[in-house]
Design a protein around this motif. Structure first.
Motif, short mmCIF file in Angstrom:
data_model
loop_
_atom_site.label_atom_id
_atom_site.label_comp_id
_atom_site.label_asym_id
_atom_site.label_seq_id
_atom_site.Cartn_x
_atom_site.Cartn_y
_atom_site.Cartn_z
N CYS A 1 0.84 -1.18 0.00
CA CYS A 1 0.00 0.00 0.00
C CYS A 1 0.89 1.24 0.00
O CYS A 1 1.96 1.26 0.63
N ASN A 2 0.44 2.28 -0.71
CA ASN A 2 1.17 3.54 -0.74
C ASN A 2 0.16 4.68 -0.63
O ASN A 2 -0.93 4.60 -1.19
N ALA A 3 0.55 5.71 0.11
CA ALA A 3 -0.33 6.87 0.25
C ALA A 3 0.49 8.15 0.32
O ALA A 3 1.57 8.16 0.93
N ASP A 4 -0.01 9.18 -0.32
CA ASP A 4 0.61 10.51 -0.24
C ASP A 4 -0.05 11.25 0.92
O ASP A 4 -1.19 11.70 0.82
N ILE A 5 0.68 11.37 2.02
CA ILE A 5 0.13 11.91 3.27
C ILE A 5 0.80 13.24 3.58
O ILE A 5 2.03 13.35 3.49
N PHE A 6 -0.01 14.21 3.96
CA PHE A 6 0.54 15.54 4.24
C PHE A 6 1.43 15.49 5.47
O PHE A 6 1.04 14.96 6.52
N SER A 7 2.62 16.05 5.30
CA SER A 7 3.59 16.12 6.38
C SER A 7 3.79 17.57 6.80
O SER A 7 4.19 18.39 5.99
N VAL A 8 3.53 17.84 8.09
CA VAL A 8 3.74 19.19 8.60
C VAL A 8 5.23 19.52 8.56
O VAL A 8 5.62 20.64 8.18
N GLU A 9 6.06 18.53 8.91
CA GLU A 9 7.52 18.74 8.95
C GLU A 9 8.06 19.10 7.58
O GLU A 9 8.96 19.94 7.45
N LYS A 10 7.52 18.48 6.54
CA LYS A 10 8.00 18.73 5.19
C LYS A 10 7.17 19.78 4.45
O LYS A 10 7.48 20.11 3.31
N ALA A 11 6.10 20.23 5.11
CA ALA A 11 5.23 21.23 4.49
C ALA A 11 4.76 20.80 3.11
O ALA A 11 4.68 21.59 2.17
N GLY A 12 4.43 19.52 3.02
CA GLY A 12 3.96 18.99 1.74
C GLY A 12 3.60 17.53 1.88
O GLY A 12 3.66 16.97 2.97
N TYR A 13 3.21 16.93 0.76
CA TYR A 13 2.80 15.52 0.79
C TYR A 13 4.03 14.62 0.65
O TYR A 13 4.93 14.87 -0.14
#
Length: 121
Positions: free
Chosen positions: A95-107
């Motif tokens: 499984c793969n998902a593009d998850i928003f990362s606060v640390e990276k300020a992006g998906y």
């Protein structure tokens, strides 16, 4: 820490069906695309199916008409219904998902640990 956990793999006879599930857990702000990939022994990992947040899906030619991807957005879950399974579908499914990362300020793309699907008589 965000993680994806797959379930539903196993041994099935040719022509049979399986349903894979993948749940994202942790602090989830937003998930964009979710998808399923597979890797057979000695082969590269390949896309099986993917689904956008709005529900639009695309499939590998080899599984069109046999597999169906769906998602339950409030539950951060994606499913893969696999019908008319063939020995060639034997692989570890990821499984793969593009998850928003606060640390990276992006998906950020996140992978599950994989679940083995074996199609054999």
């Amino acid at each position: 820490q965000v993680q994806l956990v797959e379930s539903g793999g196993g041994l099935v006879q040719p022509g049979g069906s399986l349903r894979l599930s993948c749940v994202a857990s942790g602090t989830i702000y937003s998930i964009a695309d979710m998808g399923w990939y597979r890797q057979a022994p000695g082969k590269q990992r390949e896309l099986v199916a993917a689904i956008q947040n709005g529900g639009r899906a695309n499939y590998a030619d080899s599984v069109k008409g046999r597999f169906t991807i769906s998602r339950d957005t409030p539950k951060n879950t994606v499913y893969l219904q696999m019908n008319s399974l063939e020995p060639e579908d034997t692989a570890v499914y990821y499984c793969n998902a593009d998850i928003f990362s606060v640390e990276k300020a992006g998906y950020d793309g996140v992978w599950g640990q994989g679940t083995l699907v074996t199609v054999s008589s």
